[in-house]
Structure formats: C-alpha cells, structure tokens
Design an enzyme around this catalytic site. Structure first.
Site: not given
Ligand code: PLP
Length: 394
Positions: A134, A219, A248
């Site tokens: 994600f 990520d 986050k």
């Molecule tokens: C939450 C998340 C995102 C997206 O972050 P947003 O601030 O909602 O755009 C991207 N990568 C990972 C691994 C995430 O947990």
C-alpha cells in the site's frame, strides 16, 4: 453539539468516502480518546499509526505552541531553521541522505517515484512493486499499490508498473530487466496485513537494483520513526536503500511527509522538477523535531522493542483459549493477529467495551500501540479483547 448533531452535519456536508464508526471524538490524551458522550477509549491504533507518541504528547504540544507564535507557514522561497534541523536529525538517524518535505505518505512516494525517474534517465521507466503493498491514493502511488480493489473504477493507471508477489525472490528476478527505474516495497507491509519482509528478499532486491542500475525505494511511511523499535524498518536488515519515504508518525499528529535520498541520487531533483507549497513548513517541522527528541530522550526505541515483545507474547497467550487466533506476527509495535475469519465484529465489540483496534485485509487484527504505552495498558487491552472473543464465542 451532541453526537447526533455532528453526525447530521457530516451526512449533509461531508463527502461519505469513509466508513465511520458512530462516535464523535473530542479529545485525546496519551493512550486515551474521549468521545462527545463522555466515554473513554483505550487507543491501540492511534490515528492509523500517526500518533506514535500517543495523543497530544506534551513535548509536541509545547513545540507547536512555541512555533505557532513565531512563524506558522513559510514557503520554500526562503530558508527556515526547523526544516534544516529536521533534515539533519533524520539524516543522522538513517543513511546520511538528504530530505525533501511534503505533507503525506502518498506525496512522499510520488516524490520518490519522480526522483527515481530523473536519476536513472529517460530510457528506464518501469517500477516494480509488491502485491499486497500500500503506497497511497494519488495516481502514481495508487498505480504503485498492487491491489485490484483500490484500482476499481480508476483504470487506466499510470503506465510502467509491474506487480510481483511479496517475499518472492524468483518473481522479482524474473520481473527485472534494463528498463527498471526502481523497486518500491514496504519492509513490513502494514495495510497488507503485517507481512514482514525476509532478509533474503530485501538483500536480493538490493543486489538486483545494483546489477541493473535501478534504485531501491523503501516505503517507511508506516514502519518509520521508531514504530518497529528502530528508527527505520530497514535497520532490522543488513541492507541500505537508496531512498526511503516516511510520514504517519513523523509529526506527532501534524501532517508531514518526507523523502530521504542518498546524496548523489538527491542531486537529480533540481529547481523546477518537484515542489510542495506546504512542504517543510516550520510548524510541522517543529512538531517532528519534538517527536525525534522525545523518542531519544525517553528511550522509546528500546521501550517499543520490549513492549512489542510483551504485547506479542500476551496475544499469543490468548491463542489456546481462542482458536479463532491462528498466529501473531510483527516487529516492535507493529503487530498483526491472524484470524481464521473476518474480524470486523471483534473490532466493533472491542470498541463498545472501550478499546480501539483495527482490522485489515478482513482477517488481520492490527495492534499498533503508541510508543508511550505501558505494559498495564496492554494488559487492559488484552483483557478487553479476551472478553470480546468470549462474548462472541469465537
Ligand atoms: C498510510 C500509508 C501510505 C499513505 O499515506 P497517506 O498519508 O495516507 O497518503 C503510504 N504507504 C504506507 C506504507 C502507508 O502505511
């Protein structure tokens, strides 16, 4: 306003793109939320992993107050001290990279994809990402997210993305060729169900990227800033990525995202190639500096490690009593409980009993306590979960 009145406002004026629970939250403090009806909720999934120091940590509140009185926003036409200091703090805790600041995880990933394209040159344009990953909801990040359910209604996506099964070295090797710009994966898939990358997998990606002059992007939006007991998830492995993204929990609740790149890679992002109006604003950076200083001062990385082990052990202990629990997995304070059936009912029952947890991929309960949580608070959460499972006779 009553709970009912607030919900009515949403029904009339707010777009309904979230499945919200029928509570209005008015205040947060540490591990606890308070709703408009005066209920206290123990929060073991604070802000979807944003509130890593719990809600309204005093050090973050104080930093925001101080900075708000000085300068809230300044565009990137000028230099501002908090952005420079934050970049140094992050660089020193990772691989000595340079930072670009934005406002969310998706934006950090967009920046990483664009930087990779610029760095490797125009004839290399493909990205390889992992199924179950994600990366966010903007078009580039969405195209990187290898889950069909998020693509529904949005095809065609940005071209050039190839998806391979997570933790599958052979599939990664097969997908590689000279036109690959970068691989982007999470060290631990969060939304995908707390799937931990194997050491062999990340090592193979590193070697393939080196062999084909591609970049390795991790990520770390969910795994970053101490969540796993180290500053970044990759530090559990014997590899160094070229680019990491984070967001986050970086701002202690304030919106901020960042991308860090190896200094020689970072040189590709010259004026005119990429930008963010709010990116690196003094308010968000001051909050993030307070987060990093607090984690360090209070020894919260070690605490995250030991509390994570304790939480996993307590959850595993429930397994013999509740066969619905298949397994418990994770690193640090990123913990998944694999169920043999959908977990929505369990999450709802826990909330009625004053505990907030999350369920992802239908059958994985997510426990992501803040780094300031205590063993006693985890005990209380386990007790509520235990009761909820008994009541639902699972
Ligand atoms: C939450 C998340 C995102 C997206 O972050 P947003 O601030 O909602 O755009 C991207 N990568 C990972 C691994 C995430 O947990």
């Amino acid at each position: 306003m009553t709970t009912k009145e607030t919900i009515e406002l949403f029904e009339r004026f707010v777009i309904g793109n979230y499945a919200r629970l029928p509570r209005v939250i008015v205040r947060g403090e540490g591990c606890y939320l308070y709703d408009a009806d005066g209920n206290q909720i123990l929060d073991m999934f604070p802000g979807w992993a944003v509130s890593g120091l719990g809600h309204c940590h005093p050090a973050v509140v104080e930093a925001i107050r101080r900075q708000a009185g000085l300068l809230i926003h300044m565009d990137n036409t000028f230099y501002t001290e908090p952005q420079g200091v934050l970049a140094r703090l992050l660089s020193e805790r990772a691989f000595g990279g340079k930072c670009f600041f934005c406002n969310s995880g998706a934006e950090a990933n967009e920046a990483a994809l664009k930087l990779a394209r610029l760095y490797v040159g125009a004839n290399k344009y493909r990205f390889i990402t992992a199924e179950g990953g994600f990366h966010g909801r903007t078009y580039g990040a969405l195209s990187a997210t290898a889950q069909a359910k998020y693509h529904k209604g949005f095809l065609p996506l940005v071209p050039g993305f190839t998806y391979v099964p997570f933790n599958d070295v052979e599939a990664m090797e097969k997908a590689f060729c000279e036109d690959v710009a970068a691989v982007m994966v999470e060290p631990i898939q969060g939304e995908g169900g707390i799937n931990v990358a194997t050491a062999e997998y990340l090592k193979a990606i590193r070697q393939l990227c080196d062999k084909h002059q591609a970049l390795m992007i991790l990520d770390e939006v969910q795994t970053g800033i101490g969540r796993t007991g180290k500053w970044f998830g990759y530090q559990h492995y014997d590899i160094v990525p070229d680019i990491i993204t984070m967001a986050k929990s970086l701002g202690g609740g304030v919106a901020i995202g960042a991308m860090m790149a190896r200094p020689d890679v970072a040189t590709a992002l010259v004026p005119g190639t990429h930008a963010s109006t709010f990116g690196g604003n003094p308010l968000a950076c001051a909050a993030a500096i307070a987060v990093i200083e607090t984690i360090e001062r209070d020894g919260l990385l070690d605490h995250a490690t030991s509390l994570g082990q304790y939480t996993q052990q307590r959850l595993t202990g429930l397994q013999s009593k509740h066969p619905v629990i298949r397994s418990v997995r994770g690193i640090g304070l990123m913990i998944g409980v694999q169920l043999d059936q959908p977990g929505d009912r369990i999450v709802a029952r826990c909330l009625e009993k004053g505990l907030r947890i999350n369920c992802t991929h239908q059958t994985v309960l997510r426990f992501m306590p803040p780094m300031i949580a205590t063993n006693e608070q985890v005990d209380k959460a386990i007790e509520i979960l235990d009761d909820a499972l008994t009541e639902l006779s699972l």
